[in-house]
Design a protein around this motif. Structure first.
Motif, PDB file in Angstrom:
ATOM      1  N   GLU A 397       0.831  -1.213   0.000  1.00  0.00           N
ATOM      2  CA  GLU A 397       0.000   0.000   0.000  1.00  0.00           C
ATOM      3  C   GLU A 397       0.860   1.255   0.000  1.00  0.00           C
ATOM      4  O   GLU A 397       0.573   2.218  -0.723  1.00  0.00           O
ATOM      5  CB  GLU A 397      -0.918  -0.011   1.221  1.00  0.00           C
ATOM      6  CG  GLU A 397      -2.016  -1.059   1.152  1.00  0.00           C
ATOM      7  CD  GLU A 397      -2.861  -1.087   2.405  1.00  0.00           C
ATOM      8  OE1 GLU A 397      -2.518  -0.322   3.341  1.00  0.00           O
ATOM      9  OE2 GLU A 397      -3.853  -1.851   2.457  1.00  0.00           O
ATOM     10  N   GLU A 398       1.932   1.273   0.834  1.00  0.00           N
ATOM     11  CA  GLU A 398       2.814   2.438   0.869  1.00  0.00           C
ATOM     12  C   GLU A 398       3.494   2.629  -0.473  1.00  0.00           C
ATOM     13  O   GLU A 398       3.652   3.759  -0.952  1.00  0.00           O
ATOM     14  CB  GLU A 398       3.857   2.247   1.970  1.00  0.00           C
ATOM     15  CG  GLU A 398       3.274   2.290   3.377  1.00  0.00           C
ATOM     16  CD  GLU A 398       4.309   1.996   4.433  1.00  0.00           C
ATOM     17  OE1 GLU A 398       5.443   1.615   4.060  1.00  0.00           O
ATOM     18  OE2 GLU A 398       3.985   2.134   5.642  1.00  0.00           O
ATOM     19  N   LEU A 399       3.905   1.518  -1.089  1.00  0.00           N
ATOM     20  CA  LEU A 399       4.552   1.608  -2.399  1.00  0.00           C
ATOM     21  C   LEU A 399       3.578   2.158  -3.445  1.00  0.00           C
ATOM     22  O   LEU A 399       3.960   2.993  -4.286  1.00  0.00           O
ATOM     23  CB  LEU A 399       5.063   0.221  -2.811  1.00  0.00           C
ATOM     24  CG  LEU A 399       5.798   0.143  -4.154  1.00  0.00           C
ATOM     25  CD1 LEU A 399       7.043   1.047  -4.133  1.00  0.00           C
ATOM     26  CD2 LEU A 399       6.202  -1.298  -4.469  1.00  0.00           C
ATOM     27  N   ALA A 400       2.316   1.715  -3.367  1.00  0.00           N
ATOM     28  CA  ALA A 400       1.331   2.201  -4.328  1.00  0.00           C
ATOM     29  C   ALA A 400       1.088   3.705  -4.153  1.00  0.00           C
ATOM     30  O   ALA A 400       0.980   4.451  -5.128  1.00  0.00           O
ATOM     31  CB  ALA A 400       0.029   1.422  -4.152  1.00  0.00           C
ATOM     32  N   LYS A 401       1.020   4.149  -2.870  1.00  0.00           N
ATOM     33  CA  LYS A 401       0.827   5.582  -2.621  1.00  0.00           C
ATOM     34  C   LYS A 401       2.022   6.386  -3.109  1.00  0.00           C
ATOM     35  O   LYS A 401       1.872   7.453  -3.714  1.00  0.00           O
ATOM     36  CB  LYS A 401       0.610   5.822  -1.127  1.00  0.00           C
ATOM     37  CG  LYS A 401      -0.726   5.304  -0.613  1.00  0.00           C
ATOM     38  CD  LYS A 401      -0.872   5.574   0.866  1.00  0.00           C
ATOM     39  CE  LYS A 401      -2.200   5.034   1.399  1.00  0.00           C
ATOM     40  NZ  LYS A 401      -2.319   5.272   2.864  1.00  0.00           N
ATOM     41  N   THR A 402       3.235   5.869  -2.829  1.00  0.00           N
ATOM     42  CA  THR A 402       4.438   6.574  -3.269  1.00  0.00           C
ATOM     43  C   THR A 402       4.477   6.661  -4.783  1.00  0.00           C
ATOM     44  O   THR A 402       4.825   7.706  -5.359  1.00  0.00           O
ATOM     45  CB  THR A 402       5.689   5.845  -2.740  1.00  0.00           C
ATOM     46  OG1 THR A 402       5.610   5.748  -1.314  1.00  0.00           O
ATOM     47  CG2 THR A 402       6.944   6.600  -3.111  1.00  0.00           C
ATOM     48  N   ALA A 406       4.479  10.012  -6.964  1.00  0.00           N
ATOM     49  CA  ALA A 406       5.549  10.264  -7.939  1.00  0.00           C
ATOM     50  C   ALA A 406       4.959  10.525  -9.322  1.00  0.00           C
ATOM     51  O   ALA A 406       5.416  11.428 -10.046  1.00  0.00           O
ATOM     52  CB  ALA A 406       6.496   9.072  -7.980  1.00  0.00           C
ATOM     53  N   GLU A 407       3.925   9.740  -9.692  1.00  0.00           N
ATOM     54  CA  GLU A 407       3.296   9.958 -11.004  1.00  0.00           C
ATOM     55  C   GLU A 407       2.622  11.317 -11.061  1.00  0.00           C
ATOM     56  O   GLU A 407       2.704  12.016 -12.080  1.00  0.00           O
ATOM     57  CB  GLU A 407       2.273   8.849 -11.254  1.00  0.00           C
ATOM     58  CG  GLU A 407       2.896   7.481 -11.488  1.00  0.00           C
ATOM     59  CD  GLU A 407       1.845   6.394 -11.638  1.00  0.00           C
ATOM     60  OE1 GLU A 407       0.654   6.721 -11.408  1.00  0.00           O
ATOM     61  OE2 GLU A 407       2.203   5.247 -11.965  1.00  0.00           O
ATOM     62  N   GLU A 408       1.966  11.693  -9.935  1.00  0.00           N
ATOM     63  CA  GLU A 408       1.315  12.998  -9.909  1.00  0.00           C
ATOM     64  C   GLU A 408       2.338  14.121 -10.012  1.00  0.00           C
ATOM     65  O   GLU A 408       2.136  15.112 -10.723  1.00  0.00           O
ATOM     66  CB  GLU A 408       0.494  13.131  -8.629  1.00  0.00           C
ATOM     67  CG  GLU A 408      -0.370  14.379  -8.562  1.00  0.00           C
ATOM     68  CD  GLU A 408      -1.468  14.372  -9.597  1.00  0.00           C
ATOM     69  OE1 GLU A 408      -1.885  15.483 -10.005  1.00  0.00           O
ATOM     70  OE2 GLU A 408      -1.919  13.278  -9.993  1.00  0.00           O
ATOM     71  N   ALA A 409       3.451  13.951  -9.255  1.00  0.00           N
ATOM     72  CA  ALA A 409       4.519  14.968  -9.321  1.00  0.00           C
ATOM     73  C   ALA A 409       5.115  15.050 -10.716  1.00  0.00           C
ATOM     74  O   ALA A 409       5.435  16.135 -11.215  1.00  0.00           O
ATOM     75  CB  ALA A 409       5.603  14.644  -8.293  1.00  0.00           C
TER      76      ALA A 409
END
Length: 638
Positions: A397-402, A406-409
């Motif tokens: 879950e943390e990896l998916a959020k990160t 990152a994709e949003e940034a």
């Protein structure tokens, strides 16, 4: 096995219930019978106690009236003249609050000057007493005169005065104590009669607290006539024997005879179709009898309510016995069924069940403890597996959020780069295009056209410089430099406003900006000139860009009376304004309300950050609806 268990527990429980039912029924029957007998005996005792108390009050009242009458009778023979008799009648009523009226009626021709008849009468009317010599009328046949005259003895009579001469309530129902009067030669002179309203007697009796809500008193004379009864229609008109069926109501006839003969006692009988207990006593000195009637509905009301409780309790008790027996049987083998159910749940894949430890030392207890230990071991190992799975899930879950951040940034970075490239490319293309025109013209262009071209090139160069400066300010380096800059300049507010206006007019030559100030040109504020200039420039530039260009104003005000004195630079315009839904986005970095407009979305956010770092604030006035109004507030050191 389940069928055997159910059959055994049910049979045993039903057997015990069959033994308990007769005991319960006999016990409840004896309890009800004894309770009813005790309640009725208690009711008779209460009724006799209340009746005796009421009789004492009534006797006291009667004795007081008799004493007052007897004590005054000798005065009539002693002072046998009309005035004395009238005064005596008045005195009896005046000195005795229990008396409602007193009359002295003479034999015929005792006082010839007044004619054949002579009778005086005194009556209590409220707080006053009225005494008078009555008009001539035939009173010799009145019961209050005739009865003691014929008996030649004192007596009490009760009668109904249709004329209501006493002007009392309850339709003139009167109790009268009559006493014959004689002179020294034993010559009969007349009757002294002291009257009291039967309503007053009824109130005297009813003042005693009744033993039951619907209990009531009744009083009859020696012929059975009612003259105290809760039903006024029976008073003096009917007797206790009227309308009585000799077969079905023989008890009522017996009661009537007992009371008319002056006997005391109690009876259980039906009155007007309702079972009652009647306690009765003769009234001393009279031929009356007083009775207290207590309906069974009041006496046995609680008893009947108790039966509605006892019977359900009996049924519930039997059910409870059955359930307890069933539970006792069930308890002996319940661990086996508990183990069966939980092992079945484990077999279905549910490892969250719990098997408790048993304190029993038999085979069933040891078996339960063995299953409990086995389940603990399984849960321990399964817990390790579940913990590892949860940790792995958490990391995923943390990896998916990160990854999402990152994709949003990356998207924001790409959009920002595209916007910057577009915003820089436009003025560069203009500069490069005009530079090529100047090169190709080889000095052949008119002077006015050259000035226009060079002016346009200079305008776009300034735009490029502004964008580069904003990019630098938004960077970490620019922020650090801003925070290190001191507030060392004494900035003249009016000069700063004029300098800002001149700067903006370079971009918008036709812009009409109105400067309104409340301070002198010598008024200064200690701050950083560069960052205040940039902030005011961006606000004014924004108004020029999005307004009609004709109604832009800068106002400078000072508020020295506030808790913290401030100087305000107010920039307002008339234009399309900013929608309420977009006001939160105005001061967000890299955010534009209109994506098609020029700019990097840095102007107002940087201006607010500059002013905030200078100790003030940049505010969008939400109460202004003609366009936009921005307020720059800076602290003022006095």
């Amino acid at each position: 096995m389940i069928n055997i268990r159910r059959s055994f527990s049910t049979k045993l429980s039903l057997g015990l219930l069959l033994l308990a039912v007769p005991i319960f029924v006999v016990s409840i029957g004896v309890l009800f019978t004894q309770s009813r007998h005790m309640i009725r005996n208690e009711a008779v005792g209460r009724a006799n106690s209340v009746l005796t108390a009421a009789m004492q009050r009534l006797t006291q009242k009667i004795n007081a009236i008799e004493t007052a009458t007897n004590a005054s009778s000798w005065l009539v023979a002693e002072y046998l003249n009309p005035d004395s008799i009238l005064a005596l009648s008045h005195r009896v009523v005046q000195l005795n609050p229990h008396v409602d009226g007193c009359s002295v009626s003479a034999e015929p021709d005792i006082f010839p000057e007044y004619g054949r008849y002579f009778s005086v009468y005194s009556i209590r009317e409220g707080d006053s007493i009225v005494s008078t010599i009555e008009e001539q009328y035939e009173y010799f046949d009145k019961i209050w005169y005739k009865t003691p005259r014929n008996l030649n003895d004192r007596c009490w009579v009760a009668y109904f005065d249709e004329a209501d001469s006493l002007e009392l309530t309850l339709d003139g129902m009167i109790a009268s104590y009559g006493l014959p009067l004689y002179d020294a030669d034993d010559r009969f002179l007349g009757i002294i009669s002291t009257d009291i309203s039967l309503l007053r007697l009824s109130k005297v009796i009813s003042e005693e607290e009744k033993p039951y809500p619907n209990a009531y008193f009744m009083m009859i004379d020696d012929e059975g006539h009612f003259f105290i009864h809760p039903d006024p229609s029976r008073l003096f008109t009917t007797t206790i024997f009227d309308g009585v069926d000799t077969k079905s109501q023989a008890d009522l006839i017996i009661l009537g005879h007992e009371m008319t003969k002056g006997k005391a006692g109690n009876m259980a009988l039906d009155i007007d179709g309702e079972s009652c207990i009647v306690c009765y006593q003769p009234v001393p000195g009279t031929n009356w009898s007083l009775a207290l009637v207590c309906p069974d509905s009041d006496i046995l009301g609680g008893y009947h309510k108790l039966s509605y409780i006892i019977i359900p309790l009996l049924i519930i008790g039997l059910i409870v016995i059955l359930l307890l027996c069933h539970r006792a049987v069930k308890h002996s083998i319940s661990p086996l069924f508990m183990l069966l159910g939980r092992t079945q749940s484990i077999a279905d894949g549910n490892m969250e069940v719990h098997i408790p430890k048993s304190h029993r030392e038999d085979v069933v207890g040891r078996l339960q403890n063995s299953f409990a230990s086995m389940l603990q071991s399984l849960n321990f190992h399964m817990g390790i597996v579940r913990h590892s799975a949860r940790q792995t899930e958490k990391r995923n879950e943390e990896l998916a959020k990160t990854t999402q951040v990152a994709e949003e940034a990356d998207k924001q970075k790409l959009a920002f780069i595209q916007n910057v490239s577009h915003q820089i490319r436009t003025p560069l293309n203009i500069i490069m295009g005009f530079a090529q025109v100047l090169r190709d013209a080889d000095g052949q262009l008119p002077e006015e056209e050259k000035k226009g071209i060079t002016g346009m090139m200079n305008h776009n160069t300034v735009l490029l410089n502004r964008m580069v400066l904003m990019l630098f300010d938004s960077s970490d380096t620019g922020l650090s430099e801003e925070l290190r800059s001191g507030k060392r300049d004494n900035v003249a507010c009016n000069d700063l406003a004029r300098e800002t206006i001149d700067y903006v007019k370079v971009y918008y030559p036709d812009l009409n900006i109105n400067l309104q100030t409340e301070v002198d040109d010598s008024f200064t504020v200690r701050t950083n000139h560069s960052y205040l200039m940039r902030s005011l420039r961006e606000v004014l530039y924004n108004s020029a860009k999005y307004s009609d260009g004709q109604h832009v104003a800068i106002r400078i005000t000072v508020d020295k009376d506030a808790a913290s004195p401030v100087v305000r630079f107010i920039v307002e315009d008339t234009g399309r304004g900013i929608a309420e839904a977009d006001r939160e986005m105005v001061f967000q970095f890299f955010t534009k309300i209109d994506d098609l407009s020029e700019g990097l979305g840095l102007g107002l956010p940087l201006a607010k950050r500059h002013i905030t770092n200078l100790g003030g604030d940049l505010i969008l006035d939400a109460d202004y609806h003609e366009g936009c109004r921005f307020i720059i507030e800076l602290p003022l050191t006095l």
